[in-house]
Write a protein that holds these residues in place. Sequence first.
Motif, PDB file in Angstrom:
ATOM      1  N   ILE A   1       2.246   1.861  -3.324  1.00  0.00           N
ATOM      2  CA  ILE A   1       1.378   2.069  -4.437  1.00  0.00           C
ATOM      3  C   ILE A   1       0.972   3.930  -4.269  1.00  0.00           C
ATOM      4  O   ILE A   1       0.777   4.243  -5.119  1.00  0.00           O
ATOM      5  CB  ILE A   1      -0.199   0.966  -4.504  1.00  0.00           C
ATOM      6  N   TRP A   2       0.715   4.059  -2.722  1.00  0.00           N
ATOM      7  CA  TRP A   2      -0.018   5.228  -2.559  1.00  0.00           C
ATOM      8  C   TRP A   2       1.471   6.890  -2.964  1.00  0.00           C
ATOM      9  O   TRP A   2       1.547   7.120  -3.646  1.00  0.00           O
ATOM     10  CB  TRP A   2      -0.230   5.677  -0.872  1.00  0.00           C
TER      11      TRP A   2
ATOM     12  N   LEU B   1       1.266   6.700  -6.749  1.00  0.00           N
ATOM     13  CA  LEU B   1       0.576   7.571  -6.779  1.00  0.00           C
ATOM     14  C   LEU B   1       0.998   9.483  -7.011  1.00  0.00           C
ATOM     15  O   LEU B   1       0.848   9.884  -7.504  1.00  0.00           O
ATOM     16  CB  LEU B   1      -0.902   7.175  -6.105  1.00  0.00           C
ATOM     17  N   LEU B   2       1.532   8.983  -5.549  1.00  0.00           N
ATOM     18  CA  LEU B   2       1.867  10.559  -5.314  1.00  0.00           C
ATOM     19  C   LEU B   2       2.535  10.953  -6.311  1.00  0.00           C
ATOM     20  O   LEU B   2       2.725  12.478  -6.579  1.00  0.00           O
ATOM     21  CB  LEU B   2       2.565  10.276  -3.814  1.00  0.00           C
TER      22      LEU B   2
ATOM     23  N   ASP C   1       1.116  -1.301  -0.020  1.00  0.00           N
ATOM     24  CA  ASP C   1       0.146   0.156  -0.181  1.00  0.00           C
ATOM     25  C   ASP C   1       0.909   1.391   0.065  1.00  0.00           C
ATOM     26  O   ASP C   1       0.727   2.301  -0.441  1.00  0.00           O
ATOM     27  CB  ASP C   1      -1.185   0.008   1.040  1.00  0.00           C
ATOM     28  N   MET C   2       2.274   1.074   0.699  1.00  0.00           N
ATOM     29  CA  MET C   2       2.743   2.484   0.698  1.00  0.00           C
ATOM     30  C   MET C   2       3.300   2.498  -0.124  1.00  0.00           C
ATOM     31  O   MET C   2       3.824   3.378  -1.029  1.00  0.00           O
ATOM     32  CB  MET C   2       3.688   1.747   1.842  1.00  0.00           C
TER      33      MET C   2
END
Length: 409
Positions: free
Chosen positions: A313-314, A317-318, A310-311
Amino acid sequence: DDDDDDDDDGTVRTGEPSIFSHLTEMTDRTATQRRYRASSQCTDAVEEHGLKDPVGFLVVCAVVFVGEMSRGITFPTLWPFVQRLGGNEVTQGYCIASYSFGRVVVSPLFGKLSVRRGYRFSLSSAMIVLTIGSVMYSQAESWSRGGKGAGVLIASQTVMGVGSGTLGVTRAYVAEVTPRGMRTRYLAYLTSFIYGGFTVTPLLGAMLVYYFERRKDEDENGGEEGEGDATTMKIGPFRVDEYNAPGYILALSCALTLLAVRFKLTHRRRSPPPRLTKFVSSRAKRRAVPPASVALGRRRVLRGRMALIDMAIWGCLLLNVVSKGCLSVYETSGVKLAEDRFGLDSKYVGVTVSTCGTVGVALLLCMRYIAKRLSDVQMICGGMMLIVVGITGVIDYTDDDDGGGGEEE
């Protein structure tokens, strides 16, 4: 005798046909490839060693190139065009924001159309909308009666953003029609067309500015009449100058790309996401249940892995948001910054951007060789370092009003 049931090749033959008989009986490589292609989801697009339909891939690349060209070819003249129509820096920001807004809103719609109606229908619809937006851009000054030219320009930018909102569809197409081992390479090729349309086509806009300025100098004959206005060239009923010429060229490019999509792109629907449900018998469920301690350990490990995923992927995206934000800020104030701080004309700004963009596209085309020597994490970190270097390159640390020895800003 048990030995009589075994062949020399190790295949066990029994009286009843096995569920894997269609695999064990296939010894010919040609027959194996034929059956794979017959059962494959992308039978008309994928070969064992690459693309079977390169024409369709090139058509999709042309679609994204023209879509990004709507941003690139207008880059050198958008700010002067806004000023000509009575706008200011705020109007320029609205133009850039409206383009991005139209793309963001319509992207999910094109994704649904690619599943229900196919890639050809969704891409054709996008090209039609982009053609309409290009015509609106070219006629913004003609429709600017009553001081509404800036509004027409913002509306045209919105429509062009809607027409260029097919990046997700084109990437899904490439992901479906390429083998897994070659997917990164072909996606890099597609990305090179995307950024080529945005960062290389400003050279075409700069060439248009140079052409009309030279035409103007030849027609002046030493007088100052008409100074500050571009020389107008009439082609039939159309009036063309350095400001609306990108709209006409873009409309023609959209029309040609639409014909290529309609007649050269194979009709194919986007595959819906597969369902992950699987029938498991109750006996298999009882056998698959681990002890409580093992299950607790597995859950902890899974939670840790999911947290890291999750980290990541985010974070990606950031990173995407930040990089796109840098491009949007430069689109908004790049030409004005070059004129005010460095004294550059808009055509020289277009040449500079296209030169840097050509270097970036060349790096993307070399992704096949770069990926062999660098990992994904190394390439991402290297890209972020280049972004930081590029940002620091346009920062002015001295105040020009103090003669170059002023305070730091």
